[in-house]
Enzyme design. Structure first.
Site, mmCIF file in Angstrom:
data_model
loop_
_atom_site.group_PDB
_atom_site.id
_atom_site.type_symbol
_atom_site.label_atom_id
_atom_site.label_comp_id
_atom_site.label_asym_id
_atom_site.label_seq_id
_atom_site.Cartn_x
_atom_site.Cartn_y
_atom_site.Cartn_z
ATOM 1 N N ALA A 58 84.026 45.794 77.220
ATOM 2 C CA ALA A 58 84.514 45.380 78.535
ATOM 3 C C ALA A 58 83.388 45.484 79.553
ATOM 4 C CB ALA A 58 85.690 46.262 78.954
ATOM 5 N N GLU A 101 94.794 44.083 68.286
ATOM 6 C CA GLU A 101 95.638 45.178 68.802
ATOM 7 C C GLU A 101 95.806 44.914 70.278
ATOM 8 O OE1 GLU A 101 96.833 47.958 70.893
ATOM 9 O OE2 GLU A 101 95.015 49.079 70.400
ATOM 10 N N CYS A 116 97.871 51.309 75.831
ATOM 11 C CA CYS A 116 98.787 50.359 75.197
ATOM 12 C C CYS A 116 99.964 51.079 74.552
ATOM 13 C CB CYS A 116 98.045 49.533 74.146
ATOM 14 S SG CYS A 116 96.768 48.461 74.818
#
Length: 463
Positions: free
Chosen positions: A156, A228, A262
């Site tokens: 990221a 995922e 998550c």
């Protein structure tokens, strides 16, 4: 456009990097391929030695690496250090277990000898998120490297220093140059990198749109992909549950990593008469959390990673409130900001919030709330709880709290999720496969299943 590291507690710029040029990306892919050609021939014992050294490096540098995570994405220092320790664990796990996992599987056929041999695929691309900057990478890289693959990391863009540090760990551990490389590139470079014939497969942890885009590219070029993605995990509590234990776990399950996980419990589904007591206990626990500088050891909740995440979360909460939901705790960003020191006034802080009496049709029905917000729902029966739990497009993890064995079996069999935890919060563990179904993705990381995702199960027949 540069790749910039910004402190989410203060809004200050820490460092800016220039993205790699097309020529530099080409050199990196070429190095990854040339390294693979030799690396795949190294003995398992040698890879294990390097991976154990990587774990030792992580342990030795955990304070510095933890601070780096806190500064780049805002997790508390104590949780960041714990993340580094977990990375060392996954390195040691695969260092010790991979040789056994990769043993030939014998089969009885009409041949003199027949078996399945597990061989590496080649150069893998890992597209990783910011919320667990080290753990997400190491849980993918450890099995990949132990099975003989090499890896390119596109991390990221808000955690470039973490990305650079990860490559340094593997190099210091003794892995050959090119076995693991960090590529400082923007998201627009993912497609051409994945399209390159030398890149054999991709693993991505991230949002649904990002996963869909990568899956399309992988499919177009007939390459294996593992995704995922997000989750809106249910946390079901029945009347037979240990209520005090469930409330304590609920606080942790929702607020871990400042609520940016998550697999965080996001929807709390309360069955029957325990609802009021649970709501009160959870609200009191949330209200008691200290929000502030993540480097302060007394702080429980740090900032969200970016201003955009803060704005989106607050919009979701305010929409729910405007449609009739009730805030039992939190929900007021301005009130929180007024209590923070001046140097944190520009930070991305959000108050731990509990929303209850949520009517149908709000964002809470289907959207993932990525921050410290608990969504509480009341139902009358276990049947209704299961129906509500399964009503979203996500299917990552689920937690159910009950002392009734029959109810436990129902939750295990009927909750739509890649993992079900009974009387415990959902968590990842190197020894168990991890992944989702439905819009939470496909494929598995961790355990033996994670190692097998990126190997060629080659049939061998000898007569």
């Amino acid at each position: 456009m540069g790749i910039t590291s910004i402190n989410p507690s203060t809004g200050e710029t820490i460092a800016t990097y220039s993205p790699l040029t097309s020529e530099e990306i080409e050199k990196a892919i070429d190095l990854g391929q040339r390294t693979f050609e030799q690396y795949q021939k190294t003995e398992s014992r040698q890879r294990s030695e390097w991976m154990h050294r990587a774990a030792d490096v992580l342990d030795a540098q955990k304070a510095a690496l933890g601070r780096l995570m806190s500064l780049e994405m805002g997790k508390t220092l104590k949780s960041a250090i714990a993340e580094v320790e977990k990375c060392a664990w996954v390195c040691r796990y695969y260092a010790d277990e991979s040789a056994g996992f990769l043993q030939d599987e014998l089969a009885k056929t009409d041949a003199s000898e027949s078996y399945v041999r597990f061989l590496p695929l080649g150069v893998l691309l890992a597209v990783m998120p910011w919320n667990f900057p080290l753990w997400q990478v190491f849980r993918a890289a450890a099995p990949a490297l132990m099975s003989g693959n090499t890896m390119l990391l596109k991390h990221a863009s808000n955690v470039p220093q973490c990305a650079i540090a990860i490559e340094a760990v593997f190099l210091e551990a003794g892995f050959p140059k090119g076995a693991f490389q960090t590529l400082l590139v923007g998201s627009e470079q993912v497609e051409p990198i994945l399209a390159d014939a030398r890149v054999k497969a991709v693993t991505l942890t991230g949002s649904g749109p990002a996963g869909a885009a990568v899956a399309v590219t992988a499919a177009k070029h007939i390459k294996k992909s593992l995704l995922e993605l997000g989750g809106s995990d249910p946390f079901v509590v029945t009347e037979s549950a240990d209520l005090a234990a469930a409330i304590a776990a609920a606080k942790t399950a929702r607020l871990l990593n400042n609520g940016q996980s998550c697999i965080a419990a996001k929807r709390f589904i309360l069955v029957g008469a325990i609802a009021s007591a649970f709501e009160q206990g959870l609200s009191e626990a949330f209200a008691a959390q200290k929000v502030g500088d993540p480097l302060d050891e007394s702080v429980d909740i740090g900032p969200l990673a970016t201003p955009g995440i803060l704005a989106e979360l607050d919009q979701q909460v305010q929409t729910c409130l405007s449609m009739g939901a009730t805030a039992l705790a939190g929900g007021d960003v301005a009130a929180l900001k007024a209590r923070l020191p001046e140097r944190l006034q520009s930070g991305n802080f959000y108050p731990p919030t509990v929303l209850a009496a949520i009517p149908p049709g709000t964002p809470a029905d289907q959207e993932e709330f990525f921050g410290p917000v608990a969504l509480v729902f009341r139902v009358a029966t276990v049947d209704e709880a299961i129906t509500l739990a399964n009503s979203t497009a996500f299917g990552l993890g689920a937690s159910a709290w009950t002392a009734d064995v029959a109810e436990q079996e129902r939750f295990i069999n009927e909750l739509d999720a890649g993992a079900v935890f009974i009387n415990g919060l959902v968590k990842s563990d190197p020894r168990l496969p991890f992944g989702g179904i439905k819009q939470s993705g496909y494929g598995r990381e961790l355990g033996r299943y994670g190692l097998m995702e990126f190997v060629n199960a080659k049939t061998v027949w000898v007569k």
